[in-house]
Design an enzyme around this catalytic site. Sequence first.
Site, PDB file in Angstrom:
ATOM      1  CB  CYS A   1      10.617 -17.247 -15.350  1.00 41.65           C
ATOM      2  SG  CYS A   1      12.253 -18.008 -15.279  1.00 41.65           S
ATOM      3  CD  GLU A   2       9.591 -17.437  -8.276  1.00 37.57           C
ATOM      4  OE1 GLU A   2      10.082 -17.185  -7.164  1.00 37.57           O
ATOM      5  OE2 GLU A   2       8.665 -16.779  -8.764  1.00 37.57           O
TER       6      GLU A   2
END
Length: 101
Positions: A64-65
């Site tokens: 993810c980020e």
Amino acid sequence: MRFHNTNIRNILSEALNYGGIIVDVRSKEDFGKSHIPMAINLPLKDIQEGNISLPKGKVILVYCENGGGSALAARILSEKGYRVINTIGGLKEYKGALAKK
């Protein structure tokens, strides 16, 4: 079920070693801006809702980020019987080239 972790910098080599599928759990919009090469998009929201269309015979590498969303996705997927590797550090720590859709 359990999953194990690896550094985000190892995601491509781990995917090749295991013949795995790289899954970006960010939103479709963020994925469209940039993502790790060879990644597919399956937003965390879809995973949480059970909308998962991944093969159970493959190792799934999630990112993810920042790392929090992928850890949650890894836990959910592993509980559903998937073999999962969670990548630590998120896209912010990834140093390789990015693809754009």
